[in-house]
Design an enzyme around this catalytic site. Structure first.
Site, mmCIF file in Angstrom:
data_model
loop_
_atom_site.group_PDB
_atom_site.id
_atom_site.type_symbol
_atom_site.label_atom_id
_atom_site.label_comp_id
_atom_site.label_asym_id
_atom_site.label_seq_id
_atom_site.Cartn_x
_atom_site.Cartn_y
_atom_site.Cartn_z
ATOM 1 N N LYS A 1 45.707 87.077 65.511
ATOM 2 C CA LYS A 1 44.749 86.015 65.821
ATOM 3 C C LYS A 1 43.950 85.619 64.573
ATOM 4 O O LYS A 1 43.857 84.432 64.227
ATOM 5 C CB LYS A 1 43.788 86.489 66.915
ATOM 6 C CG LYS A 1 42.570 85.581 67.133
ATOM 7 C CD LYS A 1 41.579 86.216 68.093
ATOM 8 C CE LYS A 1 40.312 85.399 68.213
ATOM 9 N NZ LYS A 1 40.530 84.082 68.851
ATOM 10 N N CYS B 1 43.376 84.957 72.819
ATOM 11 C CA CYS B 1 43.548 86.244 73.486
ATOM 12 C C CYS B 1 42.495 86.394 74.572
ATOM 13 O O CYS B 1 41.370 85.895 74.439
ATOM 14 C CB CYS B 1 43.403 87.390 72.487
ATOM 15 S SG CYS B 1 44.583 87.329 71.124
ATOM 16 N N HIS C 1 43.098 71.877 73.846
ATOM 17 C CA HIS C 1 43.809 72.903 73.085
ATOM 18 C C HIS C 1 44.379 72.340 71.787
ATOM 19 O O HIS C 1 45.109 73.035 71.079
ATOM 20 C CB HIS C 1 44.921 73.518 73.929
ATOM 21 C CG HIS C 1 44.404 74.324 75.079
ATOM 22 N ND1 HIS C 1 44.182 73.781 76.320
ATOM 23 C CD2 HIS C 1 44.020 75.623 75.161
ATOM 24 C CE1 HIS C 1 43.713 74.728 77.130
ATOM 25 N NE2 HIS C 1 43.605 75.840 76.448
#
Length: 765
Positions: free
Chosen positions: A19, A521, A699
């Site tokens: 990430k 996540c 997104h």
């Protein structure tokens, strides 16, 4: 001897290294070279973590999504991206995330690929795109390089590849062509790939065809037969891999396909194993997924051995053992958890512990139970502790569920009657604007939360800091001109975790992260016992926000089905019963908000769709109890209280009638990435209540233009009366920054004003 293997390992790393590397690369603070070095190091660590196994997966790692990786390996890149300048990695992230013109080296705005849920999980994949011009070409260098790296580290590599039929099944045609017309070309690419793998010294390939656990018509069954009969001359052994469900009417087909082995999810399809053993030819291996790859509870090793020993006696060397599916869906390492309650922790197993369970089972079968006697005793103690714990079972909670009545699931009046009262009370314009709930989680918000955890900030000072953030959010919304405001959720770490932290029956981890998509996540709560509501959770924050403005303030809650589907759920009682416990807890919070004067309450059910069984014949059972749970949660309010719900990033067309049965006054739903494809459902089904089709893809860093929003809303108004349409983003804004959010919402509000003033009168009559 039993052989052990794994279907896939979590990519993100123990400390979410993937990430952070990705986000640094996207922010241009590290180079492509540095990103690739970091991910190569992470892959190597994961291979070492799995050394207790005979075969270790290679190719399961991804920078964003394994389906997108397959598209790039097959040269299937959308033309809007492939014709732009830049590296392959530039193209990859353009498809994955989209790109604003100001951020792209080509100076071009690029829309992201459609994103939806991977079967019935909370993992998202990028949908492959096909049209009549689609042609495949093999680009396997990345996979071959990973294999070479693994072999240099003495890894017994088993490449993991998405099967060609599942790949086509997951994709969408952008015109009226038939995607199965692409099968011959695709089979040729896979044949070339297998030749390249054989030259690299590969013996076994795991080829995933989870489509086999879904309902397939004869056309798709023929596609599977055609594919594997044409590929049977491949020089390597294929392990055909299924997971997430039962084979049912595809059982004989799966057993008869000309491959070297078959993997079956023995958690979901345990009742089918005896039949599979009878059907499977004697020259094929059978891999059994005996460890649950989607939940975090320890396996009852003794019970599993009792079941496996006769199978092993029958199959001998033909028996392989593995987790049921890829371990992508569970956290990496339970040993990282130093603050979990020790008793509850003793009941759990994360990815590494699950692989050790596989190894223990194999050792017991290969060398006898005495070889692992101490481990089996420790396991029995933990299983018995959990089953007998009075922390798990609460008689009062179970009794309240038994007392649920049908009336608790119904509003006082039907929608046509209550909408009159709501409009008189709330007084909104046509095309009212709102957001889905969260606003950017800034560095300052995250730091305040960290300081509270580390006791650098007192509870009082933390609350003052959050009130300041809420006031900032309210003022920004007023300045922008939104019609219905939210408090922004500054105090919330996660839409499920936040509520779970304040309900009885939940526990939480520090490092139990699971990938949802890309760098996103989540840290799912763990429902270990009976769930109940003990105090008002959101009232103070929402009432404070309402005190700052005369505009209506929307209370924000997470629904029972979403809390269920986005948690690790206890497996000792039916999910439906746990969901009813959650519904009663949410109902208590809804009534507390209404009592405090909040007249609009949103109950998010973002995960409703992903809980659906993979076979339509089983949908009604799930939908009956899921919708009942939502209605129990939502319907203890007056006619004048407006109930909203929200759903995102799933295929909803085929359950739109069930969604209507939820009877929410307003539903907001994702449609921006799919260009309002959802609205096709309304050509034949007349949705009865109000709806906000999402027009801003949160997104992606792209900022939607006024014209694009107007275009989408006009498409919506062709199917739904304009007086029942809202204008909103397609999801919460917590992952975006204010510099993106403000102009996007400004354009959304400008589009709403244009539509309200210019849309033809007959469409709003």
């Amino acid at each position: 001897m039993v052989t052990t293997h794994n279907l896939g390992f979590p990519r993100i790393g123990r400390k979410r290294e993937l990430k952070f590397a990705l986000e640094k690369y996207w922010k241009k603070t590290i180079s492509e070279k540095t990103l690739l070095e970091a991910t190569a190091s992470l892959r190597s660590q994961h291979w070492q973590d799995q050394m207790m196994l005979d075969w270790i997966p290679v190719g399961d790692f991804s920078l964003y999504d394994q389906v997108l990786d397959t598209s790039f390996m097959l040269g299937n890149i959308p033309v809007r991206v492939s014709e732009l300048p830049g590296s392959e990695l530039d193209h990859y992230f353009r498809v994955a995330r989209g790109r604003a013109a100001t951020d792209d080296s080509a100076g071009t705005s690029v829309s992201a690929g459609e994103m939806t849920k991977w079967f019935d999980t909370n993992y998202h994949y990028i949908v492959p795109e096909f049209d009549q011009h689609t042609r495949f070409s093999l680009h396997s260098d990345s996979l071959l390089q990973q294999i070479n790296n693994a072999q240099e580290q003495a890894i017994q590599a088993k490449p993991v590849i998405l099967g060609p039929v599942t790949y086509l099944w997951l994709g969408k045609c952008k015109d009226d062509s038939d995607k199965l017309d692409l099968l011959d070309d695709l089979i040729s690419m896979y044949a070339q790939l297998f030749e390249a793998l054989e030259k690299s010294g590969i013996k076994w390939v795991q080829i995933d065809e989870p489509v086999l656990v879904t309902e397939l018509d004869e056309v798709w069954k023929h596609a599977l037969r055609k594919t594997y009969y044409q590929l049977q001359a491949t020089p390597i052994d294929l392990l055909l891999t299924t997971y997430f469900g039962q084979l049912q009417d595809n059982l004989q087909l799966a057993c008869e396909l000309p491959v070297s082995g078959l993997h079956v999810d023995a958690i979901m399809a345990k009742d089918e194993i005896a039949k599979i053993i009878d059907w499977l030819p004697n020259n094929k291996i059978l891999s059994l997924g005996v460890i649950n790859g989607r939940n975090i509870w320890k396996t009852d090793l003794t019970e599993t051995l009792n079941w496996l020993e006769p199978i092993h006696a029958n199959l001998q060397d033909r028996l392989w053992l593995a987790p049921s599916c890829s371990l992508l869906h569970v956290p990496v390492d339970l040993d990282s958890e130093q603050q979990l309650d020790l008793e509850i922790k003793s009941w759990m197993a994360f990815a590494l512990q699950k692989l050790n369970e596989v190894a223990v089972l194999a050792k017991a079968l290969n060398h006898g139970r005495n070889s692992v006697a101490e481990i089996l005793q420790e396991n029995r103690t933990a299983i018995e502790s959990r089953s007998q714990s009075n922390r798990v079972h609460q008689a009062a909670v179970k009794q309240r569920v038994l007392e649920i009545t049908p009336a608790m699931g119904s509003r006082q009046s039907p929608y046509p009657q209550r909408v009159i009262e709501q409009r008189e009370k709330i007084q909104l314009p046509f095309f009212p604007t709102t957001t889905i709930g969260s606003f950017p989680q800034t560095k300052e918000i995250r730091q305040a939360r960290m300081d509270l955890r580390t006791k650098k900030l007192s509870e009082k000072d933390y609350r003052l800091a959050m009130q300041k953030e809420i006031e900032t959010c309210v003022r920004e919304q007023e300045t922008l001109g939104l019609d219905v405001l939210v408090h922004g959720e500054a105090e919330r770490n996660d839409m499920v975790e936040y509520f779970g932290e304040q309900l009885a029956g939940f526990t939480f981890t520090q490092f139990g992260w699971v990938q949802s998509y890309g760098s996103r996540c989540v840290k799912p709560p763990i429902i270990f016992g009976d769930v109940s509501h003990t105090h008002a959770i959101t009232t103070e924050w929402t009432v404070y926000a309402q005190s700052l403005t005369d505009r209506p303030m929307k209370g924000m809650l997470t629904g029972p089905v979403t809390m269920l589907n986005w948690s690790f759920v206890r497996d000792d009682q039916p999910r439906a019963e746990t969901c009813l416990q959650l519904a009663l807890a949410v109902r208590d919070e809804v009534t507390a908000l209404e009592k405090a004067g909040i007249g609009i309450i949103q109950i998010d059910e973002a995960a409703l769709r992903e809980g659906l069984p993979l076979r339509k014949s089983q949908w009604n059972i799930y939908l009956d109890w899921a919708i009942r749970a939502f209605r129990i949660a939502a319907n203890g309010v007056k006619n004048s209280t407006q109930i909203h719900t929200h759903m995102c990033y799933s295929e909803f067309n085929d359950i739109i009638e069930a969604i209507a049965q939820m009877d929410a006054d307003v539903i907001t739903i994702e449609t921006s990435r799919s260009d309002m494809e959802l609205l096709d459902a309304f050509d034949e089904f007349h949705y009865p209540n109000e709806i906000g089709p999402g027009v801003y893809d949160i997104h992606s860093p792209n900022i939607p233009s006024v014209d694009s929003i107007i275009h989408l809303m006009k498409k919506a108004a062709q199917r739904i009366p304009a007086q029942r349409l809202w204008v909103n983003p397609d999801c919460g804004l917590k992952t975006r920054n204010w510099d993106e959010v403000k102009p996007a919402l400004q354009n959304m509000i400008a589009a709403s004003k244009y539509l309200s003033s210019n849309l033809e009168p007959h469409k709003i009559s």
